[in-house]
Design a protein around this motif. Sequence first.
Motif, PDB file in Angstrom:
ATOM      1  N   VAL A  78       0.869  -1.179   0.000  1.00  0.00           N
ATOM      2  CA  VAL A  78       0.000   0.000   0.000  1.00  0.00           C
ATOM      3  C   VAL A  78       0.903   1.224   0.000  1.00  0.00           C
ATOM      4  O   VAL A  78       1.772   1.367   0.876  1.00  0.00           O
ATOM      5  N   ALA A 162      -4.653   6.094  -2.068  1.00  0.00           N
ATOM      6  CA  ALA A 162      -3.649   5.038  -1.945  1.00  0.00           C
ATOM      7  C   ALA A 162      -3.478   4.330  -3.284  1.00  0.00           C
ATOM      8  O   ALA A 162      -4.411   4.252  -4.094  1.00  0.00           O
ATOM      9  N   ILE A 164      -2.363   0.563  -4.771  1.00  0.00           N
ATOM     10  CA  ILE A 164      -2.252  -0.833  -4.361  1.00  0.00           C
ATOM     11  C   ILE A 164      -1.371  -1.570  -5.370  1.00  0.00           C
ATOM     12  O   ILE A 164      -1.592  -1.482  -6.586  1.00  0.00           O
TER      13      ILE A 164
END
Length: 721
Positions: A78, A162, A164
């Motif tokens: 992350v 974020a 991923i």
Amino acid sequence: MLMSYPTRIVNPLISLVVFQVLAVGSLFSQTLPVSGRCAVTSVPAQVRAEGLTERIGDIILQCSGSNPGAVLSGNLSVILPVSVTNRVDPISTNLTHDAILSVDFGSGYVPTGIAGQISNQIIAFNGLSVTVPSSGNFSIKASNIRAAVFESGLVQPHPIQAEIAFSSTASIQIDQSQLVVAYAQTGLFATLYENGITCTGSSLPSSVNVPNLFAAGTAFASTRITEGFGGAFQPRSTGDDNGTRFLIKYSGFPANTQLYLPDAVAGSDALTPSAAGDLGYSQRIGQYVPGSNTLVLARVLGADSTGTGGSPLPLPGNGGSGPLALTSASAVPLSGGSGYAVYEVIDSSPTGLESAQFPTFFGISNVTSPAVAQESISFAPVSTALTASPTAPIPRFAGLIPPSDCSIVGDCGAAYFPQLSVTGVSTIQLTAVSGGAQTGAAGYIPIANLGGGLLNWSATVNYQQGSGWLHLDNIAGVNYSSIIVTASGQGLAAGVYQANIVINAGPAGSATIPVTLTVTPAPPPVSTVTVSKVVNAATFDATPLVVGSLGTLMGTHLSGKSVSVTFDGMPANLLYTSDTQINFQVPDLGPKTSTSLVVTVDGTSSAATTVLLSPAWPSVFSNGILNQDNSVNVAANGAKAGSILQIFATGIPLNATVSVQIADRKNLIPLYAGQAPTVPGVQQVNVAVPSDLTTSTTQIVICAAVGGQQYCSSGSPLVIQ
């Protein structure tokens, strides 16, 4: 004080780190066929923009269509735009067990036990191995990831996004790699006395608790805190060192001050919210029902000056299950007039918007001069630790000054906030001699606060003709005060000059006073320094002067590069000088009944002038009598019987016993007699008008007794409605 923090710049090596993580992930990949697709979702959390360890929303990979029995291996990373700040292990300082990676095969999430590896803005869960169940469906969840949201800025509100990255040689597809995981906005708003607490004499009860402090009339200043969004004030939860805390700092109190705070505070949604009576609620003792999910704060003892450590005081017991009355109070330790206190959230609503208010009580005896103390508040613990740490507190915050909460509460125009009042003076007319000093009486501007709280004001001059010819003895102040306006004809030809005095109190209002200066031609020049008369500064009458009070001398050639006024060789404090006038404060001359005054200008001295001295000689300023509403007492604006008058005078020594006569009522005892705030040499006398006096135009006389002898002012006009 706003603390300094480094600006977070996204590391250009992040892409390289992710590439290396992906490369390492190939070690865990396997060749069994793992197909299907993973949908990446998150429920963005509302987080505090001041926060350094805010929990972002859970990140969930919902995978379907995979081959039963296949093993999915790899690494999940992350990547945030701010630092990851989970608590790390003290030995392996980049590993955390605070963030959790879980897998759900259909019967609920089970933690994998994989530690997160933190590198600045990245947290990676390496070595993931999942055997696909018979359904072909499973979910992976990354939760409890903490972030230094403060690094993203204070724009309201703004998303935290974020990225991923899942590394595996399997053919499983990820439907998106970027998603919003949090929305940041300011969590703390406040109403407080950050611009100053006016310290006045105040007694304390023999037994200190909140009801007794109210009953004794102990002075207080209220503070109100309000959430920026529901859930910003949080009790302690798993993984936290404490609940949300608030750090209140004090400074500038007189040395003999005793400060007290309630041990517990009930919030706006409690059974009975705590309130001192000056911010919208009536005065009341807080009541809280345990376990009600309503806001309650408790004092923290033993915390350091950042709000770290210590333990909250237990809430009082009542021997049953009913509401708790929050009556106890305890001292705030002060050193050199400064100290701090810490509150912690013990219970709150997870969704409702809450606020709380609490009084700071201050007991001060033997007040000898006005003082203004300072207060500030912020989230706590306050920290500059912007990265993952094994020891820094969780939660922790940047030390930011909170904005006003009145727009959230909806009381920005309420009467308990400051309101500027300048009454009784619409214009000021002054006269001066060309190239010389003012020749008439000074102007007087009374300033009052008709609302609550503290009125912080400043005064400026806008000139329409010329510049620099006005002098204000006071250019800033707090609450009730005054400005004495004088003028100079220096550098001005004969004529009429105009200016505006603007008094600005910010949201509390402003006032503009027009000033007109009429300059007359200068008389023929005289080469010698002369003193023509010495008078008191209040009435310009030739009366005896009093040590510590104000005097004015008139003459010629009184200005220069170096000007001094001496009394028997002792220099006086000069408040204003011009070619024809000097305003001064009489120095301490002891018990003398007369003195010799000499003015020296650039080495040339005047002839000595004998000045009579008196232990006291009260003289009231023109327009120096104010009604209880701080308006000037004049024919069209009298005082009501039973109301309080404020009289401003000079010639009253500190050791005098002061009395007042109104009409035929003699020996009235003042409510206050002493130095006027922020104005050297001016004394203030507050007295009540006898309640049985009828409407009339009468006289008021101020008397000062010293050494068994009484000295009284001449009568000043007083209008009673």
